[in-house]
Design an enzyme around this catalytic site. Structure first.
Site, PDB file in Angstrom:
ATOM      1  N   LYS A   1      -2.501  -2.990   9.076  1.00 32.29           N
ATOM      2  CA  LYS A   1      -3.300  -1.460   8.992  1.00 32.29           C
ATOM      3  C   LYS A   1      -4.578  -1.625   7.793  1.00 32.29           C
ATOM      4  O   LYS A   1      -5.430  -1.178   8.208  1.00 32.29           O
ATOM      5  CB  LYS A   1      -2.084  -0.774   8.545  1.00 32.29           C
ATOM      6  CG  LYS A   1      -2.747   0.717   8.091  1.00 32.29           C
ATOM      7  CD  LYS A   1      -1.488   1.597   7.620  1.00 32.29           C
ATOM      8  CE  LYS A   1      -1.091   1.391   6.375  1.00 32.29           C
ATOM      9  NZ  LYS A   1      -1.703   1.927   5.131  1.00 32.29           N
ATOM     10  N   ASN A   2      -4.224  -2.290   6.636  1.00 33.14           N
ATOM     11  CA  ASN A   2      -4.950  -2.175   5.604  1.00 33.14           C
ATOM     12  C   ASN A   2      -6.280  -2.982   5.702  1.00 33.14           C
ATOM     13  O   ASN A   2      -7.260  -2.966   5.102  1.00 33.14           O
ATOM     14  CB  ASN A   2      -4.607  -2.352   4.492  1.00 33.14           C
ATOM     15  CG  ASN A   2      -3.470  -1.108   4.144  1.00 33.14           C
ATOM     16  OD1 ASN A   2      -3.318  -0.114   4.686  1.00 33.14           O
ATOM     17  ND2 ASN A   2      -2.610  -1.141   3.010  1.00 33.14           N
TER      18      ASN A   2
ATOM     19  N   ARG B   1      -5.789   9.499   3.653  1.00 36.69           N
ATOM     20  CA  ARG B   1      -6.710   9.417   2.455  1.00 36.69           C
ATOM     21  C   ARG B   1      -7.645   8.132   2.759  1.00 36.69           C
ATOM     22  O   ARG B   1      -8.823   8.279   2.100  1.00 36.69           O
ATOM     23  CB  ARG B   1      -5.861   9.424   1.326  1.00 36.69           C
ATOM     24  CG  ARG B   1      -4.865   8.206   1.106  1.00 36.69           C
ATOM     25  CD  ARG B   1      -4.428   8.049  -0.467  1.00 36.69           C
ATOM     26  NE  ARG B   1      -5.276   7.859  -1.056  1.00 36.69           N
ATOM     27  CZ  ARG B   1      -5.865   8.565  -1.672  1.00 36.69           C
ATOM     28  NH1 ARG B   1      -5.976   9.686  -1.615  1.00 36.69           N
ATOM     29  NH2 ARG B   1      -7.085   8.105  -2.491  1.00 36.69           N
TER      30      ARG B   1
ATOM     31  N   CYS C   1      -1.248  12.126  -3.166  1.00 35.28           N
ATOM     32  CA  CYS C   1      -0.386  11.986  -1.957  1.00 35.28           C
ATOM     33  C   CYS C   1       1.097  11.700  -2.735  1.00 35.28           C
ATOM     34  O   CYS C   1       0.928  11.715  -3.855  1.00 35.28           O
ATOM     35  CB  CYS C   1      -0.559  10.591  -1.224  1.00 35.28           C
ATOM     36  SG  CYS C   1      -0.538   9.107  -1.871  1.00 35.28           S
TER      37      CYS C   1
ATOM     38  N   ARG D   1      -4.234   9.333  -6.989  1.00 38.91           N
ATOM     39  CA  ARG D   1      -5.147   8.626  -5.977  1.00 38.91           C
ATOM     40  C   ARG D   1      -6.614   9.100  -6.070  1.00 38.91           C
ATOM     41  O   ARG D   1      -7.232   9.514  -5.264  1.00 38.91           O
ATOM     42  CB  ARG D   1      -4.601   8.701  -4.645  1.00 38.91           C
ATOM     43  CG  ARG D   1      -3.361   8.353  -4.292  1.00 38.91           C
ATOM     44  CD  ARG D   1      -2.778   6.974  -4.604  1.00 38.91           C
ATOM     45  NE  ARG D   1      -3.565   6.282  -3.547  1.00 38.91           N
ATOM     46  CZ  ARG D   1      -2.890   5.941  -2.367  1.00 38.91           C
ATOM     47  NH1 ARG D   1      -1.908   6.476  -1.884  1.00 38.91           N
ATOM     48  NH2 ARG D   1      -3.476   4.720  -1.310  1.00 38.91           N
TER      49      ARG D   1
ATOM     50  N   ASP E   1       3.022  -2.732  -2.362  1.00 38.42           N
ATOM     51  CA  ASP E   1       3.292  -2.194  -1.157  1.00 38.42           C
ATOM     52  C   ASP E   1       4.512  -2.886  -0.719  1.00 38.42           C
ATOM     53  O   ASP E   1       5.244  -2.410   0.218  1.00 38.42           O
ATOM     54  CB  ASP E   1       2.253  -2.320  -0.225  1.00 38.42           C
ATOM     55  CG  ASP E   1       1.171  -1.401  -0.141  1.00 38.42           C
ATOM     56  OD1 ASP E   1       0.182  -1.767   0.434  1.00 38.42           O
ATOM     57  OD2 ASP E   1       1.260  -0.626  -1.202  1.00 38.42           O
TER      58      ASP E   1
ATOM     59  N   ILE F   1       0.844  -0.274 -10.749  1.00 38.94           N
ATOM     60  CA  ILE F   1      -0.265   0.463  -9.715  1.00 38.94           C
ATOM     61  C   ILE F   1      -0.323   1.878  -9.808  1.00 38.94           C
ATOM     62  O   ILE F   1      -1.298   2.480  -9.782  1.00 38.94           O
ATOM     63  CB  ILE F   1      -0.318  -0.551  -8.515  1.00 38.94           C
ATOM     64  CG1 ILE F   1      -0.318  -1.835  -8.590  1.00 38.94           C
ATOM     65  CG2 ILE F   1      -1.606  -0.024  -7.562  1.00 38.94           C
ATOM     66  CD1 ILE F   1      -1.383  -2.506  -9.426  1.00 38.94           C
TER      67      ILE F   1
ATOM     68  N   ARG G   1       3.208   5.516  10.218  1.00 41.66           N
ATOM     69  CA  ARG G   1       1.901   5.404   9.998  1.00 41.66           C
ATOM     70  C   ARG G   1       1.702   4.010   9.837  1.00 41.66           C
ATOM     71  O   ARG G   1       0.455   3.464   9.984  1.00 41.66           O
ATOM     72  CB  ARG G   1       1.629   5.998   8.472  1.00 41.66           C
ATOM     73  CG  ARG G   1       2.009   7.414   8.505  1.00 41.66           C
ATOM     74  CD  ARG G   1       1.427   8.088   7.178  1.00 41.66           C
ATOM     75  NE  ARG G   1       0.206   7.793   6.810  1.00 41.66           N
ATOM     76  CZ  ARG G   1      -0.668   8.343   5.889  1.00 41.66           C
ATOM     77  NH1 ARG G   1       0.099   9.291   5.004  1.00 41.66           N
ATOM     78  NH2 ARG G   1      -1.671   7.827   5.559  1.00 41.66           N
TER      79      ARG G   1
HETATM   80  C1  EPZ Z   1      -5.050   0.399  -1.003  1.00 35.32           C
HETATM   81  O1  EPZ Z   1      -5.044   1.851  -1.496  1.00 35.32           O
HETATM   82  C2  EPZ Z   1      -3.827   0.428   0.035  1.00 35.32           C
HETATM   83  N1  EPZ Z   1      -4.554   1.236   0.989  1.00 35.32           N
HETATM   84  C3  EPZ Z   1      -2.529   0.886  -0.525  1.00 35.32           C
HETATM   85  O2  EPZ Z   1      -1.817   0.687   0.459  1.00 35.32           O
HETATM   86  C4  EPZ Z   1      -2.057  -0.148  -1.620  1.00 35.32           C
HETATM   87  O3  EPZ Z   1      -0.982   0.475  -2.053  1.00 35.32           O
HETATM   88  C5  EPZ Z   1      -3.338  -0.027  -2.680  1.00 35.32           C
HETATM   89  O4  EPZ Z   1      -4.356  -0.497  -2.002  1.00 35.32           O
HETATM   90  C6  EPZ Z   1      -2.935  -1.126  -3.668  1.00 35.32           C
HETATM   91  O5  EPZ Z   1      -2.702  -2.284  -3.468  1.00 35.32           O
HETATM   92  C7  EPZ Z   1      -5.392   0.828   2.211  1.00 35.32           C
HETATM   93  O6  EPZ Z   1      -5.772  -0.316   1.785  1.00 35.32           O
HETATM   94  C8  EPZ Z   1      -5.771   1.755   3.141  1.00 35.32           C
HETATM   95  P1  EPZ Z   1      -6.575   1.149  -5.116  1.00 35.32           P
HETATM   96  P2  EPZ Z   1      -6.353   2.287  -2.624  1.00 35.32           P
HETATM   97  O7  EPZ Z   1      -7.808   1.908  -5.100  1.00 35.32           O
HETATM   98  O8  EPZ Z   1      -7.416   1.392  -2.122  1.00 35.32           O
HETATM   99  C9  EPZ Z   1      -6.558   3.673  -9.131  1.00 35.32           C
HETATM  100  C10 EPZ Z   1       0.001   1.382   2.088  1.00 35.32           C
HETATM  101  O9  EPZ Z   1       1.126   1.514   1.745  1.00 35.32           O
HETATM  102  N2  EPZ Z   1      -8.027   4.217  -8.551  1.00 35.32           N
HETATM  103  O10 EPZ Z   1      -6.603   0.027  -5.099  1.00 35.32           O
HETATM  104  O11 EPZ Z   1      -6.328   3.601  -2.550  1.00 35.32           O
HETATM  105  C11 EPZ Z   1      -5.453   4.349  -8.106  1.00 35.32           C
HETATM  106  O12 EPZ Z   1      -4.877   5.594  -8.705  1.00 35.32           O
HETATM  107  C12 EPZ Z   1      -0.967   1.846   1.115  1.00 35.32           C
HETATM  108  O13 EPZ Z   1      -0.380   0.604   3.058  1.00 35.32           O
HETATM  109  C13 EPZ Z   1      -8.627   5.044  -9.299  1.00 35.32           C
HETATM  110  O14 EPZ Z   1      -8.153   5.309 -10.698  1.00 35.32           O
HETATM  111  O15 EPZ Z   1      -5.601   1.879  -3.900  1.00 35.32           O
HETATM  112  C14 EPZ Z   1      -4.305   3.157  -8.564  1.00 35.32           C
HETATM  113  O16 EPZ Z   1      -3.678   3.606  -9.704  1.00 35.32           O
HETATM  114  C15 EPZ Z   1      -0.430   2.728  -0.085  1.00 35.32           C
HETATM  115  N3  EPZ Z   1      -9.753   5.486  -9.155  1.00 35.32           N
HETATM  116  C16 EPZ Z   1      -5.206   2.027  -8.555  1.00 35.32           C
HETATM  117  O17 EPZ Z   1      -6.438   2.309  -8.853  1.00 35.32           O
HETATM  118  C17 EPZ Z   1     -10.464   5.139  -8.064  1.00 35.32           C
HETATM  119  O18 EPZ Z   1     -11.629   5.518  -7.615  1.00 35.32           O
HETATM  120  C18 EPZ Z   1      -5.224   1.102  -7.407  1.00 35.32           C
HETATM  121  O19 EPZ Z   1      -5.534   1.944  -6.415  1.00 35.32           O
HETATM  122  C19 EPZ Z   1      -9.657   4.376  -7.065  1.00 35.32           C
HETATM  123  C20 EPZ Z   1      -8.297   3.894  -7.469  1.00 35.32           C
END
Ligand code: EPZ
Length: 420
Positions: A22-23, A92, A116, A121, A304, A326, A396
């Site tokens: 998916k990702n 998202r 979420c 996020r 995850d 995370i 999902r």
């Molecule tokens: C990706 O989400 C994945 N989703 C998530 O999978 C996964 O849990 C996550 O990466 C971490 O590995 C997809 O790839 C579609 P991040 P993402 O930006 O990109 C903070 C699933 O179950 N952050 O790496 O949204 C954030 O709050 C999903 O398949 C900021 O502060 O995660 C988090 O604490 C859930 N500002 C950390 O960084 C930003 O602009 C990592 O988030 C962006 C992120």
């Protein structure tokens, strides 16, 4: 709406065939906006989130056809650069269209995704990166308004290695003028997969999978045909299932190298793991040994897989601590596990787990994608009957999970929701 009913306690054995990731599929489908023409993707999983981005791309004018796990996308006639709230609120990761729209259409209007269940996020790092590339960014009425005549390469340092942030900026920079350097970039395999496809489209990207990614902007890109990589989190979920049920599962069409941290922890917990090419055989040990885990960006232990591994620790011998570094609210599944007899106490970002001899089946409710997978695992291990409601969360990110578990001998079925 459906529920899933499970009568647990059976060791699972047989073959689990892993679907596309998916990702990986989500950013790759967003990347089709970077150029016109007809793309073909194979091994595309049949998931609600994939349907969501299909609908979103369709709103923009893309023509998308599916033939089983093959998807054809033609983005030759884009008619709008807006990602409306109605679509973005469902998923998202829709924010991934921001970079490609800005690069191709010079404008983008994307609804802010909002938070979420697992956390706020924010997307501040996405927006800082786009601004660094020269985009004018304003936030109004719940939307990101972005514009740029032509993006210009820049050096961008991510405060946090954000996965979709790295993907969004990498896609935007692919068509920027000059060189972009991303520092403290995320290193997930899905980022490497995206960079590989962008390079096959004519981009010039080096270093994907390392903390520093260099993107030499090009004038235009072209459509390609490519497969989607296997879903490492689905594969990891089946690995935990084998250990949890003292079973023997052959996980095929996966990429074992993407799961080294999880496999290490499972072996420490007593599982026997044999890797052979794109297959992994996981046999549960006699006793499940408690292990401490801290979720980290790749190649660390994946957040995850945190909920799924917690089920294993809840019936391990001894104490374990699982630290979630995370996301700020990714322990929602704990309360449901406790209703099934788990002995878990939360203190801040740490879950203290005292292993119990077994879990007991109960009616439970899914709250997010990986929490629902955790509850399925708990039901498979528990004595008695578990009924899981709100499994639209599961759909999902897992393709026919209950059918795949039934093929391994599980007593599991999808039924109409009791309380729709
Ligand atoms: C990706 O989400 C994945 N989703 C998530 O999978 C996964 O849990 C996550 O990466 C971490 O590995 C997809 O790839 C579609 P991040 P993402 O930006 O990109 C903070 C699933 O179950 N952050 O790496 O949204 C954030 O709050 C999903 O398949 C900021 O502060 O995660 C988090 O604490 C859930 N500002 C950390 O960084 C930003 O602009 C990592 O988030 C962006 C992120």
């Amino acid at each position: 709406m459906d529920d899933i009913i499970i009568t647990g306690g059976k060791p699972l054995a047989g073959e689990a065939v892993i679907s596309g990731a998916k990702n990986a599929a989500l950013p790759i489908l967003a990347a089709t906006l970077l150029t016109g023409g007809r793309f073909q993707f194979d091994n595309v999983p049949m998931l609600r989130d994939i349907t969501s981005i299909q609908n979103l791309l369709g709103l923009m004018g893309a023509d998308i056809q599916r033939e089983g796990h093959t998807m054809f996308v033609d983005t030759g006639n884009l008619c709008q650069y807006e990602a409306p709230y109605e679509e973005v609120r469902k998923m998202r990761a829709s924010i991934l269209v921001l970079g490609p729209l800005l690069a191709r259409m010079k404008r983008a209007r994307v609804s802010l995704p909002g938070g979420c269940a697992i956390g706020a996020r924010p997307i501040d790092l996405h927006l800082k990166g786009m601004a660094a590339l020269g985009a004018d960014i304003t936030l109004e009425h719940g939307y990101v308004e972005a514009s740029a005549e032509r993006l210009k390469g820049a050096e961008i340092y991510f405060d946090i290695p954000t996965v979709t942030g790295t993907e969004n900026i990498m896609m935007a920079a692919a068509l920027a003028e000059g060189v972009t350097i991303l520092r403290n970039a995320a290193r997930e395999p899905e980022i490497t997969a995206l960079a590989d496809i962008l390079n096959r489209m004519g981009a010039d990207i080096e270093g994907a999978g390392t903390p520093m990614i260099t993107i030499h902007g090009v004038r235009e890109l072209k459509p390609v045909s490519a497969p989607i990589i296997p879903d490492r989190i689905e594969a990891g979920t089946f690995m935990v299932a084998a250990a949890l049920t003292h079973g023997d599962i052959h996980i095929t069409r996966c990429e074992p190298s993407h799961l080294k941290s999880l496999m290490h922890k499972l072996e420490q917990a007593g599982a026997k793991i044999d890797v052979s090419g794109t297959s992994v055989r996981v046999r549960g040990g006699e006793t499940i040994l408690s292990q401490d885990v801290k979720t980290m960006p790749y190649p660390g232990f994946p957040t995850d897989m945190q909920a799924q591994f917690m089920v294993l620790m809840s019936v391990a011998r001894g104490f374990s601590v699982i630290s979630e570094s995370i996301f700020e609210n990714r322990f929602i599944h704990v309360s449901e596990l406790k209703r099934m007899g788990a002995d878990i106490n939360i203190s801040g970002s740490h879950a203290m787990i005292k292993g119990v001899p077994s879990l007991s089946g109960a009616p439970v409710m899914a709250s997010d994608l990986r929490a629902s997978a955790c509850l399925v695992l708990a039901g498979l291990a528990a004595g008695g009957v578990t009924r899981i409601s709100r499994i639209y969360h599961l759909d999902r990110g897992y393709e026919s999970l209950e059918k795949k578990f039934a093929a391994l001998g599980a007593d599991i079925a999808r039924v109409r929701a009791q309380n729709p």
